[in-house]
Scaffold this motif. Sequence first.
Motif, short mmCIF file in Angstrom:
data_model
loop_
_atom_site.label_atom_id
_atom_site.label_comp_id
_atom_site.label_asym_id
_atom_site.label_seq_id
_atom_site.Cartn_x
_atom_site.Cartn_y
_atom_site.Cartn_z
N THR A 349 1.21 32.77 44.77
CA THR A 349 0.11 32.14 45.13
C THR A 349 -0.79 32.32 46.05
OG1 THR A 349 1.31 30.72 47.06
CG2 THR A 349 1.93 29.84 44.93
N LEU A 350 -1.78 31.57 46.37
CA LEU A 350 -2.38 31.61 47.69
C LEU A 350 -2.54 31.29 49.11
CD1 LEU A 350 -6.23 30.20 45.80
CD2 LEU A 350 -5.84 32.48 46.41
N GLN A 351 -1.10 30.30 48.55
CA GLN A 351 -0.60 30.01 49.85
C GLN A 351 -0.04 31.26 50.49
OE1 GLN A 351 2.65 27.41 50.71
NE2 GLN A 351 1.73 26.43 52.11
N SER A 352 1.14 32.18 49.31
CA SER A 352 1.33 32.59 50.09
C SER A 352 0.64 33.73 50.67
CB SER A 352 3.37 33.37 48.72
OG SER A 352 2.12 33.63 47.64
N TYR A 353 -0.66 34.06 49.75
CA TYR A 353 -1.77 35.60 50.30
C TYR A 353 -1.56 35.50 51.40
CZ TYR A 353 -5.90 37.72 50.47
OH TYR A 353 -6.84 38.41 50.90
N LEU A 602 -13.62 10.08 58.00
CA LEU A 602 -12.47 9.87 58.45
C LEU A 602 -11.24 10.66 57.48
CD1 LEU A 602 -13.14 6.81 60.60
CD2 LEU A 602 -12.79 8.98 61.30
N GLN A 603 -12.03 10.97 56.72
CA GLN A 603 -10.75 11.65 55.87
C GLN A 603 -9.66 12.30 56.03
OE1 GLN A 603 -13.31 13.12 52.05
NE2 GLN A 603 -12.97 10.90 51.50
N LYS A 604 -8.29 12.40 55.59
CA LYS A 604 -7.79 13.35 56.42
C LYS A 604 -6.46 14.24 55.08
CE LYS A 604 -5.94 10.73 60.40
NZ LYS A 604 -4.50 10.15 61.27
N GLU A 605 -6.29 15.02 55.79
CA GLU A 605 -5.70 16.32 54.88
C GLU A 605 -4.57 17.15 55.79
OE1 GLU A 605 -3.43 17.99 51.19
OE2 GLU A 605 -5.03 16.46 51.46
N LEU A 606 -3.03 16.54 55.18
CA LEU A 606 -1.81 17.06 56.28
C LEU A 606 -1.96 18.48 56.24
CD1 LEU A 606 -0.31 16.01 57.78
CD2 LEU A 606 1.77 15.87 55.96
N GLU A 648 -10.12 30.78 59.04
CA GLU A 648 -9.09 29.44 57.53
C GLU A 648 -8.48 30.27 57.26
OE1 GLU A 648 -11.17 30.34 53.65
OE2 GLU A 648 -12.56 29.47 54.83
N ASP A 649 -7.90 31.96 57.61
CA ASP A 649 -6.54 32.18 56.64
C ASP A 649 -5.42 31.15 57.39
OD1 ASP A 649 -8.04 34.71 56.19
OD2 ASP A 649 -7.26 35.27 57.51
N LEU A 650 -4.98 31.14 58.71
CA LEU A 650 -4.04 30.28 59.35
C LEU A 650 -4.25 28.54 58.11
CD1 LEU A 650 -4.48 31.01 63.21
CD2 LEU A 650 -2.71 31.57 61.46
N VAL A 651 -5.61 28.52 58.47
CA VAL A 651 -4.75 27.02 57.88
C VAL A 651 -4.85 26.85 56.27
CG1 VAL A 651 -7.06 25.20 56.84
CG2 VAL A 651 -8.07 25.48 59.45
N LEU A 652 -5.30 28.40 55.62
CA LEU A 652 -4.42 28.14 54.04
C LEU A 652 -3.06 28.14 53.89
CD1 LEU A 652 -8.02 29.44 52.45
CD2 LEU A 652 -7.55 27.64 52.75
N ALA A 653 -2.65 29.72 54.78
CA ALA A 653 -1.25 29.80 55.10
C ALA A 653 -0.93 28.79 55.71
CB ALA A 653 -1.61 30.81 56.74
N ALA A 654 -1.25 27.64 56.26
CA ALA A 654 -0.52 26.44 56.52
C ALA A 654 -0.19 25.53 55.47
CB ALA A 654 -0.92 25.46 57.90
N ALA A 655 -0.99 25.16 54.67
CA ALA A 655 -1.72 23.75 53.18
C ALA A 655 -0.98 23.67 52.54
CB ALA A 655 -3.00 24.51 53.09
N LYS A 656 -0.70 22.92 52.90
CA LYS A 656 0.86 22.06 51.30
C LYS A 656 0.30 21.83 50.14
CE LYS A 656 3.75 19.74 54.92
NZ LYS A 656 3.92 20.38 54.50
N LEU A 658 -3.32 23.60 48.81
CA LEU A 658 -4.22 24.61 48.47
C LEU A 658 -5.48 24.01 48.64
CD1 LEU A 658 -3.76 27.52 50.19
CD2 LEU A 658 -4.21 28.00 48.26
N ALA A 659 -6.25 23.27 47.01
CA ALA A 659 -7.38 22.67 46.61
C ALA A 659 -7.58 22.22 47.59
CB ALA A 659 -6.91 22.60 45.61
N ASN A 660 -6.12 20.76 47.68
CA ASN A 660 -7.20 19.75 48.65
C ASN A 660 -7.58 20.56 50.13
OD1 ASN A 660 -7.32 18.19 46.93
ND2 ASN A 660 -5.02 17.10 48.44
N ALA A 661 -7.44 21.55 50.45
CA ALA A 661 -7.33 22.50 51.68
C ALA A 661 -9.16 22.48 52.00
CB ALA A 661 -6.67 23.35 52.65
N LEU A 662 -9.51 23.74 50.69
CA LEU A 662 -9.94 24.26 50.25
C LEU A 662 -11.41 23.30 50.25
CD1 LEU A 662 -8.83 27.02 48.09
CD2 LEU A 662 -9.93 27.22 50.53
N ALA A 663 -10.88 21.65 49.44
CA ALA A 663 -12.02 21.03 49.39
C ALA A 663 -12.97 20.13 50.83
CB ALA A 663 -11.97 20.14 48.86
N PHE A 664 -12.35 20.14 51.51
CA PHE A 664 -11.71 19.86 52.94
C PHE A 664 -12.62 20.91 53.77
CE2 PHE A 664 -9.19 16.91 52.65
CZ PHE A 664 -9.85 15.60 53.94
N LEU A 665 -12.72 22.29 53.63
CA LEU A 665 -13.32 22.98 54.13
C LEU A 665 -14.92 23.69 54.19
CD1 LEU A 665 -10.61 25.77 54.50
CD2 LEU A 665 -11.02 24.22 56.40
#
Length: 950
Positions: A349-353, A602-606, A648-656, A658-665
Amino acid sequence: METGGSLVQAIRKPTLTPKAIIHQKFGSKASYTVEEVEEPTQNGCPGLAILQKGPCLYRCSLELPDFTVVSGSFKKKKDAEQSAAQIALEKLGINLSSDNPTAEEAWRELIARVKYIFSNEFLSALHPLSSHFKAALRRVGDLNASVPASVIAICDGKLNNLCKIINPTVESHPLLVLSYIMRAAAGLPELVVSAEGQLSIWRKDPYPPNVIESSISQQSDVAESITTTAIYIPCSPEKAVEPVILNISSTGYYLDVIGQILGLSDANMVLISRTIGKASSETRFYFAAPKSYPLDMSSDLLNAKVVPFGGPLNAKASSLCGQDIYGDSILASIGYTWKGQDIFHEDVTLQSYYRMLISKIPSGVYKLSREAILAAELPLTFTTKTNWKGSFPREILSSFCRQYRLLEPVFCVSSIPLKASSELSRSNNKPEVSESAEQEREYANENESVDVDPKLAVLGSSFTCEVKIYSKCQDLILECAPNVLYKKQNDAVQSASLKVLSWLNAYLKDTYMSLEKEKQLANVFDIKFYRQIFFKEVVKCLSVCNCQHNETLGGKEPELNGVVENDASYINIEGTDSGLCPSNGSLLCVCYSVSLVTKGELQKELLESIEEFEFEMGTGAVIPCLEAVVSQMSVGQSACFYTELPPEDLVLAAAKDLANALAFLTSPCCLEYSIILLQVTEPPEDRMEQALFNPPLSKQRVEYAVQHIKEFCATSLVDFGCGSGSLLESLLEYPTSLETIAGVDISQKSLSRAAKVLHSKLVMKSDFDAPCRSIKSAILFDGSITDFDSRLCGFDLATCLEVIEHMEEEQASLFGDIVLSSFRPRILIVSTPNYEYNVVLQKSNLTSHEDDPEEKIQSQSCKFRNHDHKFEWTREQFQHWASELAVRHKYRVEFSGVGGAVDLEPGFASQIAVFRRVFLPEDDDSLKDENSVCQYKVIWEWNRSTQLEY
């Protein structure tokens, strides 16, 4: 001593192990059975009356068709299996040759190997490559039965090893293997066909139908199709990395599917990288060779060269792989394994990458081991195994070396006797002696990852460790020789490993630093590195890796620029102050979560959350802003703060998600940290003391006791609450008048260690000038110091150092009464912590008040120095207790201490009472109690006149 990957072992040419030879000859007919065994423990301490638990050992039974052999006992199962195989080979009359073939011999073996691979019998062999051959038989059209040379190169380990013997540069240029394979195939025209400029090989004559049917029948039923996720990494840095789906039919060949995605009509032109991560992994890069791939087909075997590829380098893929990857590429985990004939596949997956990407630097490996990518940081110091969380430094360093295709690190451990290390510590160029945080030190089988050399594991010795790292071509890349001594071999190895890792973290963050800064950094971490080779083997592979930390997430330069300023903003701490706050050395447990928050909306993404996360305060084990906030909290309080985005690499490696995290970024956002401080475990007392006292208070107390031994010419001493024998052990290093020493404690574990260390010192044969030669007898008792035993009556000197605070106050008073009324030593020395000094140890801020200093100390509320302390007395309380005892039992008492000064507030850190017995005319010291009372159990006893020669 060298551990963890001897250079001699690392550079040895590839040879088959005994187990591999047995497998070649007997296959599944060889049966290994491993069992756990118990053997008598050799503790090196004759007469010890405590059962010692030995290490976990294994023995292997190897059953062959004609006979069975049994190995000896080993710490590792694999060693037992290899030993059994070795015994079997000796019984069969097969000798393992230590001679390595020449390049010419290896070339002949390589041709024979290619010939065997295309034989009838190999098609039915249990080998990953044979599965590729069967899949090739299902290919359609002109590709039917054609086998890509790149598959042969990556699937056959023996073939690769032969290529390395022919030309060692193959290790750095794996595509050279293709040249050797195609050249070997060209030398077998009667068996195989290979077209010029192509990267595939056919059998000249088809396999017989019965061979094909037999090999296909071995395969189990598989699903009609296989679907797995892979990652498409474009060559252009402007294009995004994205997932792709591989749909592979049961009758197809997965390389044909990958070739189609790469835009190739001939999948034989797909090149395959070496594995990413573990050697057993099937995660690899797939990329396209030019339509006419140039090969070096010259006759010069040793000097074959990599022909220029001619295509654009894929920087993203190359940095992750550590090998040059050209053009667009696919990262996939798919292939055939030894475990079965069916295809293995696993989603990438992208996260594993992104996790693979951050694992290219040591701090990333540590973050992943803790599953705390946005909170954890590689600590700057190794304190204790108990406080260290996550992968240990030695493991991380080994992982780093594997990532960059380096040899395993070589650890050279040296042992220095305690006497010599003490002399060194007094010299100008003294190594720093690291104090252990544990009161009871376990010397035997202390750490599974380090093989302790019994010649070095001498009780009472100090250890130092040097680390060296070599390339696969045996070039020395760097060495680290810390000028520090440790009481444990494991601490020396782990701390030296951490120095290397810390330097790597700092250096890889800024590979183009000035030479002056580079030299300064190397001096800080005791590193000597060879710049040209280091750049070639490491820096080149990390040229585009964008996972270094910015200032927000720990991008600090330890010991160079000082503490990074806290950049957390909008800190909000809630909850009642419980008064239990963390200090340096404390072990903290927190609950935390990290979320992406859009600015304004004030939108959040864990991204990351952990319910119980432990770390040691003050070691840099978490990002600086988190530690800075926690230091302002007390147990039970919660806090919320915000930081700027990390890479960004750290954020995407941690994201549960990934699609939502990329949208936030894609919009302005930041990180929100929410923390609850759950628990604080205070550091051991000796760790706090080390920060202020040199020499440590423990050593100052020993020297205080030695002073009184010499002053009163004492010939006998008993230590009440002797623990693991630290005082008795230390006394043996000083020339004194002592002839008899004794110790009492209620901990058998501590007494066991005390017996071992005292025995090792007292039975020294060669050193007749040793201070301990005056000792004629020694004895250790298991018992409570509040019970009376007549065997300890009338000693010249008795000590009870830092013991009574571990008892209830009533028990401490009972001990005082019994020792002075019944044991009646001439001198009794009692020490205990001065509670008033805790404000100094715990770094409380007294200068903020304008009151009288003495009043400030009395009003200051402090924690006990150790969680195991039942009480800690002020100077007034201690002197009141001791004075009453002295009057009641006809002793005089005087007060002193160590650490601090009597005329400076808040006095001594460790306060001492010295009781001197008042002899009256009616006292007759020669009289002993008529009734012998023996309530203690003898744990160990030694007498010089009757000692055995071992």
